[in-house]
Design a protein around this motif. Structure first.
Motif, mmCIF file in Angstrom:
data_model
loop_
_atom_site.group_PDB
_atom_site.id
_atom_site.type_symbol
_atom_site.label_atom_id
_atom_site.label_comp_id
_atom_site.label_asym_id
_atom_site.label_seq_id
_atom_site.Cartn_x
_atom_site.Cartn_y
_atom_site.Cartn_z
ATOM 1 N N GLY A 10 -8.927 95.574 -53.161
ATOM 2 C CA GLY A 10 -7.709 95.184 -52.482
ATOM 3 C C GLY A 10 -7.968 94.062 -51.499
ATOM 4 O O GLY A 10 -9.092 93.574 -51.399
ATOM 5 N N ILE A 12 -4.164 94.973 -52.602
ATOM 6 C CA ILE A 12 -3.480 94.869 -53.876
ATOM 7 C C ILE A 12 -2.195 95.685 -53.807
ATOM 8 O O ILE A 12 -2.142 96.732 -53.140
ATOM 9 N N THR A 16 1.128 96.804 -58.788
ATOM 10 C CA THR A 16 0.099 96.285 -59.694
ATOM 11 C C THR A 16 -0.828 97.408 -60.144
ATOM 12 O O THR A 16 -1.186 97.498 -61.327
#
Length: 232
Positions: A10, A12, A16
């Motif tokens: 991350g 993130i 996703t």
């Protein structure tokens, strides 16, 4: 037995992660940083990381202020400051982050390892206007040292943004600043010397090809604690 694929690092977005993982896997292997943005459980959740997470959460924004300073490599970010971002238009407020609004000129921001940050000079411009005077000089010194830029370059931004708050202080900051200072302690030493009535010290400057020392023609230079040098 096949190798277990490495989990993506991350910051993130949760959306996703949900493309390849279940919600349970995310809760097991990731730590939330901001609403909807996660880092892997083995990653630190420090100020630079929270700043990156803010950039992921608002990809149309530009990380600014202390967030930009931290990601440019400035090592003296105060504790308990909020990650901050400049957005092109107002957004709903979030607890624990700081938003600014407005358009930035092309030369006022740049991509650094995939994150959009205000440039060294623009970051110095923002912090130099709003911090207490001495802290402002420290920040401008440090950012100009990192960016290999002259504090006098702030005059162009002052002219460009003549209606902004804090410009009177920023002009004084530019007078006191020196991009050769390598730490807040060196800056503080120089300010003490100036306020004691001496000429503004010459600091050691770091050049791209190594360490150089600036020296005023016709004057000797004496060392003082913190790395500053005083003409005599």
């Amino acid at each position: 037995m096949g190798r277990v694929p490495k989990l993506p690092a991350g910051p993130i977005r949760r959306a996703t992660l949900l493309q390849t993982m279940t919600a349970w896997q995310i809760s097991r292997d990731y730590t939330p940083v901001l609403n909807g943005v996660y880092v892997r459980s083995d990653q630190p959740v420090d100020y630079p990381q929270r700043s990156r997470a803010l950039g992921v959460a608002f990809p149309d924004g530009v990380l600014s202020g202390w967030s930009a300073a931290a990601l440019h490599g400035y090592r003296y970010v105060p504790e308990r400051v909020e990650p901050e971002l400049i957005l092109p238009r107002p957004a709903r407020r979030r607890v624990g982050v700081r938003f600014g609004y407005g358009a930035l000129a092309v030369d006022e921001h740049e991509d650094v390892y995939g994150y959009e940050l205000t440039s060294h000079l623009r970051t110095a411009y923002d912090l130099g206007r709003r911090l207490p005077l001495d802290r402002a000089v420290e920040a401008v010194d440090g950012l100009c040292n990192l960016g290999r830029c002259d504090p006098d370059g702030l005059h162009a931004l002052i002219e460009r943004h003549r209606g902004d708050r804090g410009l009177k202080q920023l002009r004084r900051v530019v007078e006191l600043a020196d991009g050769g200072a390598e730490s807040p302690w060196e800056t503080r030493t120089r300010l003490l010397v100036v306020r004691a009535g001496f000429e503004k010290p010459e600091t050691r400057a770091v050049g791209r090809r190594g360490r150089t020392t600036r020296r005023a023609g016709g004057h000797g230079v004496a060392d003082v604690p913190g790395g500053a040098r005083v003409r005599r």
